[in-house]
Design a protein around this motif. Structure first.
Motif, mmCIF file in Angstrom:
data_model
loop_
_atom_site.group_PDB
_atom_site.id
_atom_site.type_symbol
_atom_site.label_atom_id
_atom_site.label_comp_id
_atom_site.label_asym_id
_atom_site.label_seq_id
_atom_site.Cartn_x
_atom_site.Cartn_y
_atom_site.Cartn_z
ATOM 1 N N TYR A 94 0.874 -1.340 0.007
ATOM 2 C CA TYR A 94 0.020 -0.067 -0.073
ATOM 3 C C TYR A 94 0.737 1.286 0.048
ATOM 4 C CZ TYR A 94 -3.067 3.579 1.929
ATOM 5 O OH TYR A 94 -3.857 4.786 2.020
ATOM 6 N N ALA A 95 2.223 1.397 0.770
ATOM 7 C CA ALA A 95 2.895 2.461 0.732
ATOM 8 C C ALA A 95 3.491 2.787 -0.503
ATOM 9 C CB ALA A 95 4.024 2.076 1.575
ATOM 10 N N ALA A 96 3.437 1.995 -1.491
ATOM 11 C CA ALA A 96 3.969 2.259 -2.979
ATOM 12 C C ALA A 96 2.690 2.832 -3.638
ATOM 13 C CB ALA A 96 4.413 1.148 -3.522
ATOM 14 N N LEU A 97 1.511 2.492 -3.329
ATOM 15 C CA LEU A 97 0.275 2.973 -4.173
ATOM 16 C C LEU A 97 -0.180 4.336 -3.623
ATOM 17 C CD1 LEU A 97 -1.565 -0.530 -4.712
ATOM 18 C CD2 LEU A 97 -0.102 0.853 -6.208
ATOM 19 N N ALA A 98 -0.088 4.468 -2.273
ATOM 20 C CA ALA A 98 -0.612 5.593 -1.565
ATOM 21 C C ALA A 98 -0.366 6.953 -2.294
ATOM 22 C CB ALA A 98 -0.034 5.793 -0.062
ATOM 23 N N PRO A 99 0.854 7.299 -2.731
ATOM 24 C CA PRO A 99 1.125 8.201 -3.345
ATOM 25 C C PRO A 99 0.530 8.720 -4.536
ATOM 26 C CG PRO A 99 3.421 7.471 -2.373
ATOM 27 C CD PRO A 99 2.020 6.331 -2.417
ATOM 28 N N LEU A 100 -0.150 7.719 -5.154
ATOM 29 C CA LEU A 100 -0.916 7.774 -6.548
ATOM 30 C C LEU A 100 -2.119 7.727 -6.408
ATOM 31 C CD1 LEU A 100 1.168 4.687 -8.200
ATOM 32 C CD2 LEU A 100 1.601 7.055 -8.577
ATOM 33 N N TRP A 101 -2.839 8.207 -5.259
ATOM 34 C CA TRP A 101 -4.129 8.419 -4.985
ATOM 35 C C TRP A 101 -4.695 9.537 -5.964
ATOM 36 C CZ3 TRP A 101 -6.380 13.138 -3.660
ATOM 37 C CH2 TRP A 101 -5.550 13.925 -3.046
ATOM 38 N N PRO A 102 -4.023 10.572 -6.269
ATOM 39 C CA PRO A 102 -4.439 11.436 -7.343
ATOM 40 C C PRO A 102 -5.017 10.838 -8.702
ATOM 41 C CG PRO A 102 -2.807 12.510 -6.296
ATOM 42 C CD PRO A 102 -2.715 10.956 -5.733
ATOM 43 N N VAL A 103 -4.062 9.646 -9.159
ATOM 44 C CA VAL A 103 -4.400 9.237 -10.509
ATOM 45 C C VAL A 103 -5.578 8.417 -10.171
ATOM 46 C CG1 VAL A 103 -3.672 7.520 -11.866
ATOM 47 C CG2 VAL A 103 -1.950 8.968 -10.932
ATOM 48 N N ALA A 104 -5.801 7.647 -9.161
ATOM 49 C CA ALA A 104 -7.028 7.071 -9.002
ATOM 50 C C ALA A 104 -8.132 7.840 -8.893
ATOM 51 C CB ALA A 104 -7.067 6.080 -7.490
ATOM 52 N N VAL A 105 -8.203 8.876 -8.368
ATOM 53 C CA VAL A 105 -9.204 9.600 -8.047
ATOM 54 C C VAL A 105 -9.633 10.494 -9.425
ATOM 55 C CG1 VAL A 105 -10.178 12.109 -6.952
ATOM 56 C CG2 VAL A 105 -8.909 10.349 -5.769
ATOM 57 N N ASN A 106 -8.658 10.784 -10.174
ATOM 58 C CA ASN A 106 -8.903 11.440 -11.547
ATOM 59 C C ASN A 106 -9.820 10.247 -12.340
ATOM 60 O OD1 ASN A 106 -6.576 12.709 -14.144
ATOM 61 N ND2 ASN A 106 -8.992 13.091 -13.819
ATOM 62 N N LEU A 107 -9.370 9.086 -12.648
ATOM 63 C CA LEU A 107 -9.738 8.039 -13.403
ATOM 64 C C LEU A 107 -11.211 7.819 -12.905
ATOM 65 C CD1 LEU A 107 -6.699 5.932 -14.174
ATOM 66 C CD2 LEU A 107 -8.091 7.163 -15.808
ATOM 67 N N LEU A 108 -11.433 7.723 -11.511
ATOM 68 C CA LEU A 108 -12.455 7.289 -10.739
ATOM 69 C C LEU A 108 -13.818 8.421 -11.107
ATOM 70 C CD1 LEU A 108 -11.617 5.514 -7.398
ATOM 71 C CD2 LEU A 108 -13.076 4.746 -9.065
ATOM 72 N N VAL A 109 -13.351 9.500 -10.902
ATOM 73 C CA VAL A 109 -14.495 10.500 -11.265
ATOM 74 C C VAL A 109 -15.283 10.161 -12.639
ATOM 75 C CG1 VAL A 109 -14.901 12.892 -11.796
ATOM 76 C CG2 VAL A 109 -13.445 12.405 -10.102
ATOM 77 N N GLY A 110 -14.506 9.922 -13.653
ATOM 78 C CA GLY A 110 -14.859 9.460 -15.023
ATOM 79 C C GLY A 110 -15.494 8.347 -15.019
ATOM 80 N N SER A 111 -14.948 7.097 -14.402
ATOM 81 C CA SER A 111 -15.118 5.871 -14.718
ATOM 82 C C SER A 111 -16.495 5.499 -13.948
ATOM 83 C CB SER A 111 -14.099 4.949 -14.235
ATOM 84 O OG SER A 111 -13.900 4.764 -12.815
#
Length: 275
Positions: free
Chosen positions: A85-102
């Protein structure tokens, strides 16, 4: 709701739907194919549900979505062990960006699927199978895509649009969408492909839940109740097959495996189109 939404229970297809070993074996084969390329394999399961088990288009999509959800829920914890999780946590803006559309795309896609005529939905599914074959070849034969040089605002807009499109496709096909999410994450955000694989699951899960919730409002959702044993058996087979396929990852060279899998998708597309 689509017309012709009943499921025939006669003939070979009816016997296969009542056979738990057949359901488990089919799920295992699909999971094996997907696991060997690091994906869940739902795009291979959809043609089986239509062509072998005799489900009409909308019912096949809903059943496929239920099984895809089970596979993703199982795969996510295992993926977090491989990629912490520690490696993925900094990438949360990427997930949020895609999730808003998806998330929006998933609701819209499921709504479209429930309103399409059955004949139209077959044609749409066939076209999307061709898209999946192209994505498979592009991602696995050309190597990891190179990140695009985009400014911040443009990248955000591109992420919203891409997320929406992926949400629509995943909802209509009943798949997790990793085949499209992973190259999108690499292309738009320059994320390492291993991290992109885990991040795609984090985006897929809530997207699938939204599509599943939309399908639950349609009368066709009753197909899960009337075929519960098949869904459980094929889901279990898919999970086991995916785990075995992951162990065989890289055993067959991509130059041999990927064209073969793409050909399977293309043949399936032709059969679904003519259904």
């Amino acid at each position: 709701m689509s017309d012709d939404s009943h499921v025939s229970s006669t003939g070979l297809a009816g016997r296969l739907r009542s056979s738990l070993p057949a359901a488990f074996g089919a799920g295992g084969a699909v999971g094996l194919l997907g696991g060997m390329i690091g994906l869940g394999g739902a795009e291979f399961r959809l043609p089986l549900l239509i062509g072998i088990f005799g489900f009409v288009a909308l019912h096949a999509v809903i059943v496929n979505k239920a099984m895809s959800l089970a596979v993703v829920v199982t795969a996510l914890p295992a993926r977090l062990v491989a990629v912490p999780y520690a490696a993925l946590a900094p990438l949360w803006p990427v997930a949020v960006n895609l999730l808003v559309g998806s998330l929006i795309g998933a609701w819209v896609g499921a709504s479209w699927a429930t309103r399409m005529r059955t004949a139209t939905l077959y044609k749409v599914l066939a076209a999307l199978l061709v898209l999946m074959a192209a994505a498979l070849v592009f991602t696995h034969l050309d190597g990891a895509p190179t990140a695009l040089a985009l400014s911040g605002p443009v990248r955000i807009i591109a992420g919203l649009v891409a997320g929406f499109g992926i949400g629509v496709v995943a909802a209509i096909m009943g798949v997790a969408g990793g085949e499209l999410l992973i190259p999108t994450i690499v292309l738009l955000y320059g994320v390492d492909i291993k991290l992109a694989g885990s991040l795609s699951l984090a985006v897929s899960l809530p997207t699938m839940i939204v599509a599943f919730a939309r399908y639950s409002r349609d009368q066709a959702f009753g197909v899960l109740r009337s075929n519960g044993r098949l869904v459980v058996a094929m889901s279990a087979g898919s999970v086991v097959g995916t785990l075995v396929g992951a162990l065989l990852l890289g055993v067959i060279p991509n130059i041999v495996l990927i064209p073969a899998l793409a050909l399977i998708l293309l043949v399936s597309a032709v059969k679904v189109w003519r259904h």
